[in-house]
Write an enzyme that holds these catalytic residues in place. Sequence first.
Site, PDB file in Angstrom:
ATOM      1  N   PHE A   1      36.626  45.198  38.181  1.00 23.76           N
ATOM      2  CA  PHE A   1      37.940  44.952  38.156  1.00 23.76           C
ATOM      3  C   PHE A   1      38.245  43.850  39.219  1.00 23.76           C
ATOM      4  CE2 PHE A   1      36.847  48.450  40.945  1.00 23.76           C
ATOM      5  CZ  PHE A   1      37.590  48.165  42.252  1.00 23.76           C
ATOM      6  N   TYR A   2      37.426  43.057  39.990  1.00 25.55           N
ATOM      7  CA  TYR A   2      37.398  41.956  40.639  1.00 25.55           C
ATOM      8  C   TYR A   2      37.447  40.721  39.871  1.00 25.55           C
ATOM      9  CZ  TYR A   2      35.910  44.482  45.028  1.00 25.55           C
ATOM     10  OH  TYR A   2      35.796  45.313  46.015  1.00 25.55           O
ATOM     11  N   GLY A   3      38.650  40.769  39.201  1.00 22.81           N
ATOM     12  CA  GLY A   3      39.052  39.543  38.411  1.00 22.81           C
ATOM     13  C   GLY A   3      39.317  39.934  36.961  1.00 22.81           C
TER      14      GLY A   3
END
Length: 330
Positions: A58-60
């Site tokens: 979920f980093y991006g």
Amino acid sequence: MTKGRTAPTSIGGNAIGPVGFGMLGLTVPWAPIEYPVAIKVMKTALEQGANFWNGGIFYGTPEANSLHLLKYYFEKYPEDAGKVVLSIKGAFDMKEGPDGSPEGIRASVEDAIKVLPPAVKSIDIFQCARVDPNVQIETSVQELAQLVQEGKIGGVGLSEANANTIRRAQAVHPIAAVEIELSLFTPDPLRNGIAETCHELQIPIAAYSPVSRGLLTGSLRAPSDLSSNDFRLRYPRFQPQNLSQNVKLVEAVEQIAERKQVSLAQVAISWVYAQGAIPIPGSTKAERVEENCKLVELSEDELEELGGILEKFPVGGGRYGEVQQRFLNG
């Protein structure tokens, strides 16, 4: 360091590859940044000995997150795949929160390896980004253990888990690492039993935000130092009424840095290391990575002085806003 435990240099009971944890790590850049710039930062980190890399599904966005960047890096530098211990967080939605169900965990791992195939770089540790309050931790860890058996991940990690949760998880399967926030602004794990439990069970601690989202770099003195769209404005500690209080702690630590002729960030990161943790600072600049990787010696007197600063200047504001705070395993 002369106080606290020595940072772990191996994974303990989990054989997840030939490379052990070094003294430092890196949070893979995930702010908007061009891939060639990002991989320069990552290459620099590895050359400086920071071989524990942390990223998240979920980093991006689903189309461009840290896994895509990692794939780009390891396709360019395939010789580095065996040098890096890669920890990936998943089973989490920024709006809905954690999904620690067996189905949710398996789907998240499958999504991860579709983007970053094991042939390019294996996921050495997979961790649910937060503990699901609706699923027994034993159930979540059992599914992760099954994924280890299947060879889809190398080891099981935990993120933001309390001491009791860590013990329960360890009873099901050896835990490869526990990721927590730890800094001079967030010394909570040293007081609530988390660090003590990890040390007792010989579980490495990966400490994120060791410079407290930039507060301990000295670059933030007033709200005007942040752009109007800076994500940190969502956090209580960066609100005007709290930032003025928190700058007092920064300035006190800065005096120690000036006396030692090192940077404020180096003192902050070295303090985290002195607590027996692996600092995993994030950065988008190679020169900052080089600076962050230079640990400085903190004497017993200096560590005591830092402890006194924490007592004298209480932190203003919590770690997260209300929405994210409810996802913590308090």
